[in-house]
Design a protein around this motif. Sequence first.
Motif, mmCIF file in Angstrom:
data_model
loop_
_atom_site.group_PDB
_atom_site.id
_atom_site.type_symbol
_atom_site.label_atom_id
_atom_site.label_comp_id
_atom_site.label_asym_id
_atom_site.label_seq_id
_atom_site.Cartn_x
_atom_site.Cartn_y
_atom_site.Cartn_z
ATOM 1 N N ARG A 28 132.287 37.642 28.585
ATOM 2 C CA ARG A 28 131.197 37.929 29.487
ATOM 3 C C ARG A 28 131.949 38.323 30.738
ATOM 4 O O ARG A 28 132.199 37.560 31.645
ATOM 5 N N TRP A 46 132.096 40.654 33.393
ATOM 6 C CA TRP A 46 131.957 41.166 34.748
ATOM 7 C C TRP A 46 132.315 40.127 35.789
ATOM 8 O O TRP A 46 131.506 39.660 36.567
ATOM 9 N N ARG A 79 138.898 45.416 38.773
ATOM 10 C CA ARG A 79 137.569 44.888 38.964
ATOM 11 C C ARG A 79 137.756 43.531 39.605
ATOM 12 O O ARG A 79 138.682 42.829 39.284
ATOM 13 N N SER A 125 130.474 42.636 43.064
ATOM 14 C CA SER A 125 129.616 42.989 41.944
ATOM 15 C C SER A 125 129.638 44.500 41.779
ATOM 16 O O SER A 125 130.115 45.226 42.649
ATOM 17 N N ILE A 126 129.118 44.955 40.674
ATOM 18 C CA ILE A 126 129.033 46.396 40.469
ATOM 19 C C ILE A 126 128.200 47.025 41.572
ATOM 20 O O ILE A 126 128.456 48.140 42.004
ATOM 21 N N GLU A 150 125.534 54.052 26.265
ATOM 22 C CA GLU A 150 125.793 54.282 27.689
ATOM 23 C C GLU A 150 126.573 55.575 27.904
ATOM 24 O O GLU A 150 126.282 56.346 28.806
ATOM 25 N N GLU A 166 125.495 52.726 36.364
ATOM 26 C CA GLU A 166 125.802 51.298 36.366
ATOM 27 C C GLU A 166 126.023 50.719 34.972
ATOM 28 O O GLU A 166 127.056 50.068 34.733
ATOM 29 N N PRO A 167 125.120 50.921 33.996
ATOM 30 C CA PRO A 167 125.390 50.367 32.654
ATOM 31 C C PRO A 167 126.650 50.938 32.023
ATOM 32 O O PRO A 167 127.384 50.237 31.328
ATOM 33 N N ARG A 178 129.650 49.193 33.692
ATOM 34 C CA ARG A 178 129.776 47.831 33.150
ATOM 35 C C ARG A 178 130.400 47.861 31.756
ATOM 36 O O ARG A 178 131.288 47.068 31.447
ATOM 37 N N LEU A 197 134.175 48.537 31.842
ATOM 38 C CA LEU A 197 134.944 47.363 32.262
ATOM 39 C C LEU A 197 134.991 46.306 31.169
ATOM 40 O O LEU A 197 136.053 45.750 30.861
ATOM 41 N N GLU A 198 133.851 46.021 30.596
ATOM 42 C CA GLU A 198 133.803 45.005 29.542
ATOM 43 C C GLU A 198 134.624 45.424 28.335
ATOM 44 O O GLU A 198 135.349 44.610 27.759
#
Length: 184
Positions: A14, A16, A26, A31-32, A115, A138-139, A142, A145-146
Amino acid sequence: MMEQAKPREGSPPRVWGRRIGCLEIRVPSLSIEDFIYGPPTRLICGKVISRLRKAKIVCGHNIKFDAHFLKPHIGNLPWEKVYDTMVMARLFNDQEEKVSLLALSLKYLDYSGVEDAVVYLHSKKSEGYENIPDEVLEPYMRAQLEHTALLFFFFKPKLKGKQASLLEQERKLTRILFEMEERG
């Protein structure tokens, strides 16, 4: 059946910024939304520099490419902490045809690609990435990064013996190549 990276019970993802510390470029204290709507670049860069100094690991996908863009803002990366998931993928499977973040995410993370597809369609419609609305980016950001973090946790324990030794050599070589490119 293809082996896939799945978070283990009690493992970091998880991603972020909640359980991983400073992984990738990051920052847990940001936050993003900070990057999309937030403070000017110089304030973000100050936080990034601070977190990079404290980080145990900094990973990215094709990180040498990103390092050229980051250098004017934050200086050099702490190369002794840097891991590149693109390099790790090639060491894990030297027959890998494609090592883009998307290709590896589709193959090892059971990613649908939604995405990436949405951003791609928006880029065609708006004639470039710079015009894509933040709520679409944004998605995608994310997921990027994930996926980088999940790929790091997937590949790292699997690189043993000769592969682990080669990874250390590649990490040193990445820094050397970056410095050579900087000098011209």
